[in-house]
Structures are given as C-alpha cells and as structure tokens.
Design a protein around this motif. Structure first.
Motif, short mmCIF file in Angstrom:
data_model
loop_
_atom_site.label_atom_id
_atom_site.label_comp_id
_atom_site.label_asym_id
_atom_site.label_seq_id
_atom_site.Cartn_x
_atom_site.Cartn_y
_atom_site.Cartn_z
N PHE A 44 0.67 -1.02 -0.12
CA PHE A 44 -0.10 0.04 0.03
C PHE A 44 1.07 1.29 -0.01
CE2 PHE A 44 -1.85 3.25 2.84
CZ PHE A 44 -2.70 3.86 2.06
N LYS A 45 0.61 2.24 -1.04
CA LYS A 45 1.35 3.44 -0.88
C LYS A 45 0.20 4.40 -1.22
CE LYS A 45 5.91 1.98 -2.32
NZ LYS A 45 6.95 2.47 -3.09
N ALA A 46 0.44 5.72 -0.37
CA ALA A 46 -0.53 6.84 -0.56
C ALA A 46 0.32 7.98 -0.88
CB ALA A 46 -1.45 7.07 0.45
N PRO A 47 0.85 8.17 -1.99
CA PRO A 47 1.75 9.08 -2.52
C PRO A 47 0.94 10.63 -2.36
CG PRO A 47 1.12 7.94 -4.68
CD PRO A 47 0.42 7.31 -3.17
N PRO A 48 1.75 11.68 -2.04
CA PRO A 48 1.00 12.74 -1.73
C PRO A 48 0.32 13.29 -3.16
CG PRO A 48 3.58 13.13 -2.28
CD PRO A 48 3.17 11.48 -2.11
N CYS A 49 -0.78 13.93 -3.05
CA CYS A 49 -1.35 14.87 -3.92
C CYS A 49 -2.21 15.77 -3.21
CB CYS A 49 -2.30 13.85 -4.74
SG CYS A 49 -3.72 12.96 -3.66
N ASN A 50 -2.31 16.93 -4.32
CA ASN A 50 -3.28 18.06 -3.63
C ASN A 50 -4.46 17.64 -3.37
OD1 ASN A 50 -1.23 20.05 -4.11
ND2 ASN A 50 -1.43 19.76 -6.18
N LYS A 51 -4.98 18.48 -2.33
CA LYS A 51 -6.11 18.40 -1.65
C LYS A 51 -7.29 19.36 -2.26
CE LYS A 51 -4.63 15.30 1.33
NZ LYS A 51 -4.10 14.19 0.28
N MET A 64 -7.75 14.81 -13.46
CA MET A 64 -6.30 15.72 -13.34
C MET A 64 -5.27 14.75 -12.99
SD MET A 64 -7.75 19.57 -12.20
CE MET A 64 -7.04 19.19 -10.57
N THR A 65 -5.21 13.94 -12.02
CA THR A 65 -4.36 13.03 -11.57
C THR A 65 -3.81 11.87 -12.67
OG1 THR A 65 -5.05 13.48 -9.12
CG2 THR A 65 -3.66 11.41 -9.46
N ALA A 66 -4.92 11.35 -13.12
CA ALA A 66 -4.62 10.48 -14.36
C ALA A 66 -4.03 10.89 -15.44
CB ALA A 66 -6.15 9.82 -14.82
N LYS A 67 -4.45 12.36 -15.81
CA LYS A 67 -3.55 13.00 -16.90
C LYS A 67 -2.10 13.10 -16.52
CE LYS A 67 -3.70 16.99 -20.07
NZ LYS A 67 -4.32 17.98 -20.39
N CYS A 68 -1.91 13.50 -15.29
CA CYS A 68 -0.51 13.68 -14.86
C CYS A 68 0.33 12.25 -14.81
CB CYS A 68 -0.54 14.31 -13.20
SG CYS A 68 -1.02 15.95 -13.19
N LEU A 69 -0.36 11.29 -14.39
CA LEU A 69 0.21 10.07 -14.22
C LEU A 69 0.71 9.53 -15.76
CD1 LEU A 69 -1.48 8.34 -11.35
CD2 LEU A 69 0.75 9.35 -11.40
N VAL A 70 -0.51 9.61 -16.76
CA VAL A 70 -0.11 9.25 -18.05
C VAL A 70 1.08 10.25 -18.80
CG1 VAL A 70 -1.00 9.55 -20.33
CG2 VAL A 70 -2.37 8.50 -18.61
N MET A 71 1.20 11.38 -18.39
CA MET A 71 2.16 12.47 -18.96
C MET A 71 3.58 12.08 -17.99
SD MET A 71 -0.21 15.62 -19.89
CE MET A 71 1.23 16.42 -20.87
N LYS A 72 3.63 11.38 -17.24
CA LYS A 72 4.67 11.16 -16.23
C LYS A 72 5.02 12.46 -15.60
CE LYS A 72 6.43 7.35 -18.88
NZ LYS A 72 5.48 6.37 -18.51
N LYS A 73 4.07 12.92 -15.10
CA LYS A 73 4.27 14.43 -14.35
C LYS A 73 3.70 13.93 -13.05
CE LYS A 73 5.26 16.98 -17.64
NZ LYS A 73 6.48 17.52 -17.82
N HIS A 74 4.12 14.56 -11.81
CA HIS A 74 3.80 14.27 -10.54
C HIS A 74 2.61 15.23 -10.40
CE1 HIS A 74 3.80 14.07 -6.06
NE2 HIS A 74 4.56 13.15 -6.28
N PRO A 75 1.32 14.47 -9.78
CA PRO A 75 0.07 15.03 -9.45
C PRO A 75 -0.11 16.22 -8.44
CG PRO A 75 0.09 12.72 -9.05
CD PRO A 75 1.36 13.07 -9.41
#
Length: 88
Positions: A44-51, A64-75
């Motif tokens: 289990f990992k809960a990486p930081p993401c904006n609230k 928005m998070t999915a798009k960041c992950l696909v583009m290899k950007k941090h959410p």
C-alpha cells in the motif's frame, strides 16, 4: 505475484480501509478468473497529491491526477484552481 497499489485521494480519506477492500476483491477474483493470481500480495502506498477544498471536485481531481500520471508528471503540480479548466 506482488503488486504495488497507489491510492491518490484528494479528500485525504481512510485509504488503508479502501486498500484492504481492494485486496479482498483481488483475492476473491483470483479464485474465479481462470489463470488468476494464485497468491495475491501487495504493498500500500498513498503518495502525496493535492487536496481539494470542497466535496464536488472528486471526478475532476481523478481526471487531473490520471492525466498527470499518463504524462509522467507528479500530480501535485495541479491544484484546486486548475479544476475550472477541466470543467469547461
């Protein structure tokens, strides 16, 4: 087989409980699906993401998070003020 499960939660909920339910589902699925996992173990990992600041942006934050992950950007590069761009 070992897997890592990442849960990005913009509301900061009880992610461990969600993870436990996911593991139960995967174990039961393995018993049904032909060629499924004989033994399921995961981390289990809960990486930081904006609230998000309110409860009506969950879907937008998920996209928005999915798009960041696909583009290899941090959410965390996206914030609440970006959600209006995704709503249009």
């Amino acid at each position: 087989m070992s897997r890592t499960v990442f849960i990005y939660d913009s509301l900061g909920g009880n992610n461990k409980a969600l993870f436990d339910l996911f593991c139960q589902f995967m174990c039961q699925r393995a018993q049904i699906v032909k060629g499924g996992l004989e033994k399921f173990s995961s981390e289990f990992k809960a990486p930081p993401c904006n609230k998000q600041r309110h409860g009506n942006s969950c879907g937008v934050f998920a996209l928005m998070t999915a798009k960041c992950l696909v583009m290899k950007k941090h959410p965390t590069i996206l914030r609440q003020d970006h959600d209006s761009v995704y709503r249009d």
